[in-house]
Design a protein around this motif. Structure first.
Motif, PDB file in Angstrom:
ATOM      1  N   ARG A 156      56.566  44.678  37.937  1.00 51.46           N
ATOM      2  CA  ARG A 156      55.134  44.389  37.826  1.00 51.46           C
ATOM      3  C   ARG A 156      54.763  44.373  36.356  1.00 51.46           C
ATOM      4  O   ARG A 156      55.532  44.840  35.509  1.00 51.46           O
ATOM      5  CB  ARG A 156      54.297  45.405  38.585  1.00 51.46           C
ATOM      6  CG  ARG A 156      54.350  46.816  38.015  1.00 51.46           C
ATOM      7  CD  ARG A 156      53.484  47.779  38.830  1.00 51.46           C
ATOM      8  NE  ARG A 156      53.614  49.146  38.385  1.00 51.46           N
ATOM      9  CZ  ARG A 156      52.931  49.671  37.381  1.00 51.46           C
ATOM     10  NH1 ARG A 156      52.075  48.955  36.707  1.00 51.46           N
ATOM     11  NH2 ARG A 156      53.110  50.940  37.028  1.00 51.46           N
ATOM     12  N   THR A 157      53.614  43.850  36.059  1.00 53.03           N
ATOM     13  CA  THR A 157      53.124  43.899  34.688  1.00 53.03           C
ATOM     14  C   THR A 157      51.935  44.847  34.634  1.00 53.03           C
ATOM     15  O   THR A 157      51.176  44.984  35.592  1.00 53.03           O
ATOM     16  CB  THR A 157      52.715  42.501  34.168  1.00 53.03           C
ATOM     17  OG1 THR A 157      51.758  41.945  35.058  1.00 53.03           O
ATOM     18  CG2 THR A 157      53.912  41.587  34.058  1.00 53.03           C
ATOM     19  N   ASP A 158      51.809  45.485  33.502  1.00 55.87           N
ATOM     20  CA  ASP A 158      50.714  46.413  33.229  1.00 55.87           C
ATOM     21  C   ASP A 158      50.224  46.067  31.834  1.00 55.87           C
ATOM     22  O   ASP A 158      50.773  46.542  30.845  1.00 55.87           O
ATOM     23  CB  ASP A 158      51.212  47.854  33.305  1.00 55.87           C
ATOM     24  CG  ASP A 158      50.130  48.876  32.982  1.00 55.87           C
ATOM     25  OD1 ASP A 158      48.943  48.508  32.952  1.00 55.87           O
ATOM     26  OD2 ASP A 158      50.479  50.051  32.746  1.00 55.87           O
ATOM     27  N   GLY A 159      49.232  45.178  31.760  1.00 61.58           N
ATOM     28  CA  GLY A 159      48.794  44.674  30.459  1.00 61.58           C
ATOM     29  C   GLY A 159      49.963  43.943  29.826  1.00 61.58           C
ATOM     30  O   GLY A 159      50.601  43.110  30.465  1.00 61.58           O
ATOM     31  N   PRO A 160      50.314  44.286  28.601  1.00 64.83           N
ATOM     32  CA  PRO A 160      51.424  43.601  27.936  1.00 64.83           C
ATOM     33  C   PRO A 160      52.808  44.132  28.343  1.00 64.83           C
ATOM     34  O   PRO A 160      53.826  43.630  27.898  1.00 64.83           O
ATOM     35  CB  PRO A 160      51.167  43.908  26.459  1.00 64.83           C
ATOM     36  CG  PRO A 160      50.502  45.248  26.483  1.00 64.83           C
ATOM     37  CD  PRO A 160      49.634  45.234  27.722  1.00 64.83           C
TER      38      PRO A 160
END
Length: 171
Positions: A156-160
């Motif tokens: 998953r992505t979390d901001g950058p």
């Protein structure tokens, strides 16, 4: 806090992703200057930090001298593949921008982690890629390395930050 002590956002997000609680035993792989070590100890975790660089280990020990003196942190100059497979289990493992998991199969490293992670524990691989296409490439490569070793992996992505969570085959 001085400018030199500013904590990079990637480290704050990576440590938050681990969700360490007081008393947790966390392995940090590639600790660099020890910024995450301090944050994890501040959350009440006990940390065993590894880095292959003598300079990084010296900086991490100096930055976290109080945690080391209190027994909350151990910082070793050691490659993950050389960590003994037997020993106290870890409640989580964290690696920030460590390339071993996406540049090759990481077979030895994943075997050590599978042996040392407590039941239900996870490996958190966090990367701050320079571009979105790099994030996809990293996720595919690291995910493939984990899958080849029998690990379950979610990205998953979390901001950058790209965050991959891996669970060893036995879990």
């Amino acid at each position: 806090m001085t400018v030199s002590e500013t904590v990079p956002e990637r480290i704050v997000r990576a440590v938050a992703a681990v969700g360490a609680r007081p008393g947790d035993h966390v392995l940090e792989i590639g600790c660099g200057p020890g910024v995450a070590v301090g944050l994890l100890c501040a959350a009440g975790a006990r940390v065993h930090a590894l880095d292959r660089s003598a300079t990084a280990v010296a900086r991490a020990r100096a930055r976290n001298a109080a945690h080391v003196a209190a027994g909350a942190a151990v910082v070793d100059r050691l490659a993950l593949r050389d960590l003994p497979a037997a020993g106290e289990p870890f409640d989580a493992a964290l690696a920030v921008n460590v390339n071993a998991f996406w540049t090759g199969p990481a077979t030895a490293e994943l075997a050590v982690l599978a042996a040392r992670l407590a039941p239900g524990a996870a490996l958190h691989l966090c990367y701050e890629p320079p571009a979105p296409d790099a994030a996809q490439r990293l996720a595919r490569a690291a995910g493939a390395a984990l899958a080849a070793a029998g690990w379950r992996c979610a990205a998953r992505t979390d901001g950058p930050l790209l965050h991959l969570t891996g669970h060893p085959p036995r879990q």
